[in-house]
Scaffold this motif. Structure first.
Motif, PDB file in Angstrom:
ATOM      1  N   GLY A 162       0.813  -1.212   0.000  1.00 38.10           N
ATOM      2  CA  GLY A 162       0.000   0.000   0.000  1.00 38.10           C
ATOM      3  C   GLY A 162       0.844   1.257   0.000  1.00 38.10           C
ATOM      4  O   GLY A 162       0.525   2.239  -0.683  1.00 38.10           O
ATOM      5  N   PHE A 163       1.938   1.235   0.770  1.00 43.00           N
ATOM      6  CA  PHE A 163       2.862   2.375   0.753  1.00 43.00           C
ATOM      7  C   PHE A 163       3.466   2.547  -0.631  1.00 43.00           C
ATOM      8  O   PHE A 163       3.599   3.681  -1.128  1.00 43.00           O
ATOM      9  CB  PHE A 163       3.974   2.157   1.780  1.00 43.00           C
ATOM     10  CG  PHE A 163       5.156   3.060   1.584  1.00 43.00           C
ATOM     11  CD1 PHE A 163       5.100   4.385   1.991  1.00 43.00           C
ATOM     12  CD2 PHE A 163       6.316   2.592   0.986  1.00 43.00           C
ATOM     13  CE1 PHE A 163       6.187   5.231   1.807  1.00 43.00           C
ATOM     14  CE2 PHE A 163       7.408   3.429   0.794  1.00 43.00           C
ATOM     15  CZ  PHE A 163       7.338   4.753   1.206  1.00 43.00           C
ATOM     16  N   LEU A 164       3.822   1.437  -1.266  1.00 43.84           N
ATOM     17  CA  LEU A 164       4.394   1.505  -2.611  1.00 43.84           C
ATOM     18  C   LEU A 164       3.406   2.124  -3.597  1.00 43.84           C
ATOM     19  O   LEU A 164       3.781   2.946  -4.450  1.00 43.84           O
ATOM     20  CB  LEU A 164       4.787   0.098  -3.072  1.00 43.84           C
ATOM     21  CG  LEU A 164       5.611  -0.029  -4.359  1.00 43.84           C
ATOM     22  CD1 LEU A 164       6.948   0.670  -4.217  1.00 43.84           C
ATOM     23  CD2 LEU A 164       5.820  -1.506  -4.697  1.00 43.84           C
ATOM     24  N   ALA A 165       2.120   1.757  -3.474  1.00 43.83           N
ATOM     25  CA  ALA A 165       1.092   2.331  -4.347  1.00 43.83           C
ATOM     26  C   ALA A 165       0.897   3.819  -4.074  1.00 43.83           C
ATOM     27  O   ALA A 165       0.742   4.618  -5.008  1.00 43.83           O
ATOM     28  CB  ALA A 165      -0.225   1.574  -4.162  1.00 43.83           C
ATOM     29  N   ASN A 166       0.909   4.214  -2.805  1.00 41.34           N
ATOM     30  CA  ASN A 166       0.766   5.632  -2.457  1.00 41.34           C
ATOM     31  C   ASN A 166       1.931   6.455  -2.989  1.00 41.34           C
ATOM     32  O   ASN A 166       1.757   7.567  -3.496  1.00 41.34           O
ATOM     33  CB  ASN A 166       0.680   5.796  -0.938  1.00 41.34           C
ATOM     34  CG  ASN A 166      -0.746   5.693  -0.440  1.00 41.34           C
ATOM     35  OD1 ASN A 166      -1.688   5.863  -1.197  1.00 41.34           O
ATOM     36  ND2 ASN A 166      -0.894   5.396   0.828  1.00 41.34           N
ATOM     37  N   ASP A 167       3.129   5.913  -2.848  1.00 48.19           N
ATOM     38  CA  ASP A 167       4.314   6.605  -3.340  1.00 48.19           C
ATOM     39  C   ASP A 167       4.252   6.754  -4.858  1.00 48.19           C
ATOM     40  O   ASP A 167       4.612   7.803  -5.407  1.00 48.19           O
ATOM     41  CB  ASP A 167       5.566   5.831  -2.918  1.00 48.19           C
ATOM     42  CG  ASP A 167       6.832   6.588  -3.209  1.00 48.19           C
ATOM     43  OD1 ASP A 167       6.992   7.698  -2.671  1.00 48.19           O
ATOM     44  OD2 ASP A 167       7.681   6.080  -3.981  1.00 48.19           O
ATOM     45  N   ALA A 168       3.776   5.704  -5.535  1.00 58.44           N
ATOM     46  CA  ALA A 168       3.645   5.772  -6.991  1.00 58.44           C
ATOM     47  C   ALA A 168       2.581   6.779  -7.408  1.00 58.44           C
ATOM     48  O   ALA A 168       2.716   7.454  -8.440  1.00 58.44           O
ATOM     49  CB  ALA A 168       3.293   4.384  -7.533  1.00 58.44           C
ATOM     50  N   ARG A 169       1.530   6.919  -6.602  1.00 57.84           N
ATOM     51  CA  ARG A 169       0.489   7.904  -6.911  1.00 57.84           C
ATOM     52  C   ARG A 169       1.047   9.317  -6.890  1.00 57.84           C
ATOM     53  O   ARG A 169       0.715  10.147  -7.752  1.00 57.84           O
ATOM     54  CB  ARG A 169      -0.634   7.771  -5.890  1.00 57.84           C
ATOM     55  CG  ARG A 169      -1.788   8.768  -6.058  1.00 57.84           C
ATOM     56  CD  ARG A 169      -2.556   8.920  -4.771  1.00 57.84           C
ATOM     57  NE  ARG A 169      -1.679   9.419  -3.704  1.00 57.84           N
ATOM     58  CZ  ARG A 169      -2.001   9.365  -2.414  1.00 57.84           C
ATOM     59  NH1 ARG A 169      -3.132   8.841  -2.018  1.00 57.84           N
ATOM     60  NH2 ARG A 169      -1.152   9.845  -1.504  1.00 57.84           N
TER      61      ARG A 169
END
Length: 271
Positions: free
Chosen positions: A218-225
């Motif tokens: 989830g952190f990886l997805a947020n960072d990518a956003r």
């Protein structure tokens, strides 16, 4: 009359392979349309990255070890919360299902708590536990405990009364009746609840990893956003989906072995 020398299994293999090919046409066509649209500029990368770009990004994350690190963190959170939720749900279901007093004590409060949306509890858990790992694991556990309780409780109370009477006739005491009659009879319901709980645990994981996480998928997805990396976001979504499928298959495998004694309908012949 001459008899056919074709092996019995061969005629069946062709329809199955043909069916697989027919089912593969639409997914492959969608991927091709997606790729062509991206290359022609009809589908900008900030809206949705091309399949080839997603593949390259996936390999880069895998090769660097970044993906494996975040994946292990997410798995640890999900499995820890699930283990707590399942253990608590099983204990409460046994307490309520095996005695009237237990049902009177815990069933009504649990039924009221079950109707509360789990997302509505996030602010309260943050106030109680902060935004660290405790809150995340507690959130996952609280989301799964109710489905385990509900299905196992129903399974225990749904055991055929004739089997219970037969066990009494054979002279089984209460412990033996619970062990050899009631629990095996409730086991199919438990596995149904476990599969639902697994799905709910992944949904809860997605939510809690949006709250001040410094690691995890989830952190990886947020960072990518934040950097408009739609390729990485798609990779994270695919990982959530594939992990959910893999764990569901594991539960099915466990269920097939635990319930090998129970004949069941597996569907009619393929047409």
């Amino acid at each position: 009359m001459a008899t056919s020398t074709i092996a019995p299994g061969l005629p069946r293999a062709r329809p199955r392979s043909r069916e697989f090919m027919l089912r593969s046409i639409s997914p492959v066509a969608l991927l091709l349309i997606w790729e062509v649209s991206s290359r022609l500029g009809w589908l900008p990368s900030h809206i949705l990255a091309a399949p080839t770009a997603i593949s390259v990004s996936f390999w880069d994350l895998l090769e660097s070890g970044e993906l494996a690190g975040h994946l292990l963190v997410s798995l640890g959170r999900a499995l820890s919360g699930l283990a707590i939720g399942v253990s608590l749900g099983v204990a409460l279901a046994l307490f309520a299902g095996l005695s009237r007093g237990g049902e009177y004590a815990v069933d009504a409060p649990l039924q009221m708590l079950r109707t509360l949306p789990s997302l509505a509890l996030v602010p309260l858990f943050i106030l109680w536990l902060g935004v660290g790992e405790q809150m995340k694991i507690t959130m996952i556990a609280s989301s799964t405990v109710f489905v385990i309780y509900q299905t196992l409780f129903s399974g225990i109370r749904g055991v055929d009364a004739k089997l219970v009477e037969a066990a009494k006739t054979l002279g089984l005491n209460r412990y033996e009746m619970i062990r050899f009659v009631i629990l095996p009879g409730a086991l199919p319901s438990f596995f149904v609840g476990l599969r639902f709980a697994l799905g709910i645990s992944w949904l809860s994981l997605v939510v809690v990893e949006q709250v001040n996480a410094i690691s995890g998928i989830g952190f990886l997805a947020n960072d990518a956003r934040d950097f408009s990396r739609t390729d990485v976001i798609v990779i994270c979504l695919l990982i959530y989906a594939l992990l959910g499928l893999a764990i569901d298959m594991l539960v099915r495998w466990l269920e097939a072995r635990a319930l090998a004694w129970r004949p069941s309908f597996i569907g009619g012949p393929a047409t």
